[in-house]
Design a protein around this motif. Structure first.
Motif, mmCIF file in Angstrom:
data_model
loop_
_atom_site.group_PDB
_atom_site.id
_atom_site.type_symbol
_atom_site.label_atom_id
_atom_site.label_comp_id
_atom_site.label_asym_id
_atom_site.label_seq_id
_atom_site.Cartn_x
_atom_site.Cartn_y
_atom_site.Cartn_z
ATOM 1 N N ILE A 1 0.830 -1.195 0.000
ATOM 2 C CA ILE A 1 0.000 0.000 0.000
ATOM 3 C C ILE A 1 0.870 1.252 0.000
ATOM 4 O O ILE A 1 1.827 1.353 0.779
ATOM 5 N N ASN A 2 0.517 2.194 -0.858
ATOM 6 C CA ASN A 2 1.128 3.521 -0.811
ATOM 7 C C ASN A 2 0.241 4.387 0.083
ATOM 8 O O ASN A 2 -0.863 4.752 -0.301
ATOM 9 N N PRO A 3 0.705 4.742 1.282
ATOM 10 C CA PRO A 3 -0.144 5.462 2.239
ATOM 11 C C PRO A 3 -0.435 6.898 1.858
ATOM 12 O O PRO A 3 -1.239 7.572 2.514
ATOM 13 N N LYS A 4 0.198 7.392 0.778
ATOM 14 C CA LYS A 4 0.008 8.781 0.383
ATOM 15 C C LYS A 4 -1.193 8.983 -0.535
ATOM 16 O O LYS A 4 -1.476 10.114 -0.935
ATOM 17 N N LYS A 5 -1.880 7.888 -0.892
ATOM 18 C CA LYS A 5 -3.046 8.028 -1.764
ATOM 19 C C LYS A 5 -4.142 7.065 -1.342
ATOM 20 O O LYS A 5 -3.888 6.069 -0.646
ATOM 21 N N ASP A 6 -5.366 7.364 -1.741
ATOM 22 C CA ASP A 6 -6.496 6.490 -1.451
ATOM 23 C C ASP A 6 -6.335 5.167 -2.200
ATOM 24 O O ASP A 6 -5.925 5.137 -3.365
ATOM 25 N N ASP B 1 4.988 6.090 17.508
ATOM 26 C CA ASP B 1 5.074 7.417 18.127
ATOM 27 C C ASP B 1 3.870 8.290 17.789
ATOM 28 O O ASP B 1 3.826 9.467 18.187
ATOM 29 N N GLY B 2 2.925 7.733 17.049
ATOM 30 C CA GLY B 2 1.730 8.491 16.690
ATOM 31 C C GLY B 2 1.905 9.366 15.469
ATOM 32 O O GLY B 2 1.052 10.217 15.184
ATOM 33 N N ASN B 3 2.987 9.159 14.706
ATOM 34 C CA ASN B 3 3.229 9.951 13.500
ATOM 35 C C ASN B 3 2.605 9.272 12.284
ATOM 36 O O ASN B 3 2.580 8.036 12.190
ATOM 37 N N ILE B 4 2.130 10.083 11.335
ATOM 38 C CA ILE B 4 1.569 9.538 10.096
ATOM 39 C C ILE B 4 2.680 8.878 9.287
ATOM 40 O O ILE B 4 3.761 9.455 9.102
ATOM 41 N N VAL B 5 2.417 7.666 8.806
ATOM 42 C CA VAL B 5 3.424 6.895 8.079
ATOM 43 C C VAL B 5 3.374 7.260 6.597
ATOM 44 O O VAL B 5 2.296 7.291 5.987
ATOM 45 N N SER B 6 4.534 7.530 6.007
ATOM 46 C CA SER B 6 4.599 7.893 4.592
ATOM 47 C C SER B 6 5.301 6.828 3.751
ATOM 48 O O SER B 6 5.184 6.830 2.527
ATOM 49 N N GLU B 7 6.058 5.911 4.405
ATOM 50 C CA GLU B 7 6.718 4.845 3.661
ATOM 51 C C GLU B 7 5.706 3.770 3.265
ATOM 52 O O GLU B 7 4.605 3.688 3.819
ATOM 53 N N ASN B 8 6.084 2.950 2.270
ATOM 54 C CA ASN B 8 5.201 1.883 1.814
ATOM 55 C C ASN B 8 4.831 0.948 2.956
ATOM 56 O O ASN B 8 5.622 0.695 3.868
ATOM 57 N N ILE B 9 3.607 0.423 2.874
ATOM 58 C CA ILE B 9 3.024 -0.371 3.964
ATOM 59 C C ILE B 9 2.634 -1.742 3.438
ATOM 60 O O ILE B 9 2.168 -1.885 2.299
ATOM 61 N N GLU B 10 2.820 -2.748 4.271
ATOM 62 C CA GLU B 10 2.330 -4.090 3.960
ATOM 63 C C GLU B 10 1.042 -4.312 4.760
ATOM 64 O O GLU B 10 1.061 -4.340 5.988
ATOM 65 N N PHE B 11 -0.060 -4.447 4.039
ATOM 66 C CA PHE B 11 -1.371 -4.621 4.679
ATOM 67 C C PHE B 11 -1.736 -6.101 4.680
ATOM 68 O O PHE B 11 -1.647 -6.774 3.644
ATOM 69 N N GLU B 12 -2.163 -6.603 5.839
ATOM 70 C CA GLU B 12 -2.489 -8.022 6.006
ATOM 71 C C GLU B 12 -3.997 -8.215 6.174
ATOM 72 O O GLU B 12 -4.655 -7.494 6.922
ATOM 73 N N ILE C 1 -12.938 -11.687 9.801
ATOM 74 C CA ILE C 1 -11.701 -11.241 9.156
ATOM 75 C C ILE C 1 -10.680 -10.853 10.214
ATOM 76 O O ILE C 1 -11.031 -10.560 11.358
ATOM 77 N N PHE C 2 -9.422 -10.840 9.795
ATOM 78 C CA PHE C 2 -8.337 -10.287 10.616
ATOM 79 C C PHE C 2 -7.577 -9.298 9.744
ATOM 80 O O PHE C 2 -7.301 -9.561 8.571
ATOM 81 N N THR C 3 -7.246 -8.135 10.313
ATOM 82 C CA THR C 3 -6.478 -7.133 9.584
ATOM 83 C C THR C 3 -5.300 -6.645 10.425
ATOM 84 O O THR C 3 -5.358 -6.632 11.658
ATOM 85 N N ASN C 4 -4.245 -6.237 9.721
ATOM 86 C CA ASN C 4 -3.085 -5.647 10.388
ATOM 87 C C ASN C 4 -2.271 -4.918 9.312
ATOM 88 O O ASN C 4 -2.471 -5.128 8.112
ATOM 89 N N ALA C 5 -1.380 -4.064 9.738
ATOM 90 C CA ALA C 5 -0.501 -3.358 8.804
ATOM 91 C C ALA C 5 0.853 -3.135 9.450
ATOM 92 O O ALA C 5 0.938 -2.875 10.662
ATOM 93 N N THR C 6 1.908 -3.251 8.656
ATOM 94 C CA THR C 6 3.267 -3.032 9.158
ATOM 95 C C THR C 6 4.050 -2.180 8.166
ATOM 96 O O THR C 6 3.727 -2.103 6.978
ATOM 97 N N SER C 7 5.079 -1.534 8.684
ATOM 98 C CA SER C 7 6.028 -0.785 7.862
ATOM 99 C C SER C 7 7.422 -1.058 8.400
ATOM 100 O O SER C 7 7.663 -0.884 9.603
ATOM 101 N N SER C 8 8.290 -1.555 7.516
ATOM 102 C CA SER C 8 9.663 -1.944 7.926
ATOM 103 C C SER C 8 9.610 -2.962 9.055
ATOM 104 O O SER C 8 10.450 -2.938 9.978
ATOM 105 N N GLY C 9 8.604 -3.841 9.009
ATOM 106 C CA GLY C 9 8.494 -4.905 9.991
ATOM 107 C C GLY C 9 7.872 -4.505 11.311
ATOM 108 O O GLY C 9 7.722 -5.349 12.202
#
Length: 592
Positions: free
Chosen positions: A51-56, A78-89, A119-127
């Protein structure tokens, strides 16, 4: 001095509260499974999306779950908006075999539930695990073969051994998502096939626009919904037959009805049924009440039918019909079974409690664009395939290819439960199921094998509802109801349930099942024995899939619409009338 101390305490409380709320908002999501979970090897597999978090973004799961992911939807630790690519599960468990092999039992604090999808959902960035930005939450639609009333959204809690409990039920609104009107089928069942044969016979174009035009231009007399077809032949004279006016269908396909509930899959389902009622005024009820909720207009349809019933027997018949009794044949000619069959169907529609198109819904544009794109793509593929269906020698290959198209189309067109999600983890669409007429029975299941298994899991499956309860054992041999259920399970009179047991020893799997018809007089099912046998994983899934009790996919032959060869010209012409106005034919045809 006191003021200083008081102020210091006040500031301290604010800091503590802020720290608590902050940690609540970025708390770690519940894991799908732990390392000590007994079902690590068989739990339903996860699907992963970049997922590219910068677009819908909209993702769709293998079983049809649709997830709208707006931009800036994820936060780091830390509560910051993530801008790097995301792996959505995403994990989907809609089938009995997935539920059993994942130990996704359907109970909430010891109360039986009926599920319509987990369903189960989760998302990670850089592990690293992420959380959902509550200011920009996800929107999820879980597909269903048939939407049920009173369903709620439950959160799942899974312990270290894999035991599930569903908690915190929440209601959710059933908003409608409009799509392109041209992608909806508003014609009567079967008309496309008959019209294609008719146009092919005269060597005319038979694309969608030509078929629609043929339906709209069936000759009518005056402004009444009576069909006059002298110039089409077929030997029909007089006033013809009563039914939905084709010009009404042409009208609602105009741009004025874009972005109303007319342009939705849910209305398409109702219109399919309105054609079978042969009552144009029912369509008018929907057209003239566009600002009302869909369930409110469903109610108007029911009331309009009730007004037509014979007053002196209305009350008696109404109670008998909805009390589950067989239809009284003595009343058939007086009232007509058809009317009550229609009322029952519109009552089901009403109980879905569908609202209207919510134009303030922030997800509506993304979903509309997604539906349009997917439906158009599938429609083009299907149309191309149908054109070569007659001439291609390898028909089985066509059916196989069309089946894959059909599955892709179903992911988009199936009914669904939609809800906003602002936290990851297990989610379940459920409702309480125990009717007042059900009673509680004790169950004891004995495993006869002498072999010492590493694990034995035994379940009770309900055939009447999509529900599953796991039994308990202290010796892997005798299984009974766990304490959460108070040592007894709720069952209906003469209900059919299934006992299923799966065992593991090293790398081998064992299986057995037995069907039971409950008997409330004995109030128990004791000494039910199961003999486990070796089974491979593929065969095991096939055996478990036989317990699925939801509607099967519609017949491929009907959906493919392989052209029937009709040589007689009059048959072709008359076929147009039979399908355009189904009430022209016998009542039996209506229910085919």
């Amino acid at each position: 001095m006191k003021k200083v101390i008081t102020f210091a305490i006040f500031v301290l409380l604010i800091l503590i509260t802020s720290f608590y709320l902050f940690n609540q908002s970025i708390s770690e999501p519940s894991p799908k499974i732990t390392s000590t979970d007994l079902f690590n090897n068989t739990i339903v597999k996860s699907q992963f999306f970049d997922i590219n978090p910068k677009k819908d973004t909209i993702v769709i799961g293998q079983q049809g779950t649709k997830i709208v992911i707006p931009e800036n939807a994820f936060l780091d630790s830390d509560g910051n908006i993530v801008s790097e690519n995301i792996e959505f599960e995403l994990s989907e468990a809609f089938k009995i075999e997935d539920m059993i092999l994942s130990n996704l039992t359907t109970s909430s604090n010891g109360k039986l539930l009926e599920t319509d999808g987990m369903i189960f959902t989760n998302a990670t960035s850089s592990g690293k695990n992420l959380t959902i930005n509550k200011k920009s939450p996800l929107y999820i639609e879980i597909p269903t073969q048939k939407r049920k009333s009173n369903m709620m959204l439950y959160d799942g809690v899974r312990d270290s051994l894999g035991n599930m409990n569903w908690i915190n039920p929440k209601k959710f609104e059933q908003y409608l998502i409009p799509i392109d009107l041209e992608l909806l089928d508003f014609l009567p069942d079967g008309f496309k096939t008959v019209a294609k044969n008719y146009l092919d016979y005269y060597q005319l174009n038979s694309d969608k626009k030509d078929i629609d035009s043929l339906y709209y231009n069936l000759p009518l007399k005056g402004k009444t919904p009576y069909l006059f077809i002298e110039n089409l032949g077929g030997g029909i004279t007089g006033e013809g037959t009563y039914g939905v006016n084709p010009s009404s269908i042409e009208t609602i396909k105009s741009k004025e009805f874009n972005n109303t509930f007319i342009a939705t899959k849910e209305f398409e389902e109702r219109l399919n049924f309105i054609h079978k009622t042969c009552e144009n005024y029912i369509l008018d009820l929907y057209i003239n009440n566009l600002k009302k909720n869909l369930w409110e207009i469903d109610s108007l349809v029911i009331e309009s039918y009730k007004e037509q019933l014979v007053p002196e027997i209305d009350s008696m018949y109404w109670k008998r019909n909805y009390g589950g009794y067989e239809i009284d044949v003595m009343l058939y000619d007086t009232i007509g079974y058809v009317d009550f069959w229609f009322v029952k169907k519109f009552r089901e529609f009403k109980n879905q409690r569908l609202t209207n198109v919510e134009h303030k819904n922030p997800y509506i544009n993304q979903l509309k664009e997604f539906y349009n794109k997917q439906l158009l793509k599938n429609q083009k593929r299907a149309d191309k395939l149908c054109k070569i269906a007659i001439t291609k020698e390898n028909e089985s290959a066509i059916r196989k290819e069309y089946n894959s198209i059909k599955k892709e189309r179903e992911k988009v067109t199936m009914q669904s439960y939609g809800f906003v999600q602002d936290e990851f983890g297990w989610k379940n669409i459920d409702r309480g199921t125990v009717p007042k007429t059900w009673n509680y029975q004790q169950i004891e299941i004995i495993i006869e094998n002498d072999l010492q298994f590493d694990q034995v899991h035994t379940y009770v499956l309900y055939e009447d509802i999509k529900s599953m309860v796991k039994l308990s054992s202290i010796n892997k041999r005798i299984f009974t109801i766990n304490e959460d259920f108070g040592s007894a399970l709720p069952v209906g009179k003469n209900s059919k349930i299934h006992a299923v047991s799966i065992a593991y020893k090293e790398d081998l799997t064992y299986y057995s099942s037995k069907s039971i018809t409950t008997n409330l007089e004995n109030n128990s099912i004791n000494n039910l024995s199961l003999e486990l046998s070796k089974i491979d994983n593929q065969t095991l899934k096939k055996r478990l899939s036989d317990f699925n009790n939801y509607d099967k996919n519609s017949n491929i032959e009907k959906d493919l619409e392989l052209s029937r060869i009709i040589e007689n010209e009059n048959q072709l012409k008359q076929g147009l009338i039979y399908t355009a106005l189904p009430c022209y034919d016998s009542i039996n045809k209506i229910y085919q």
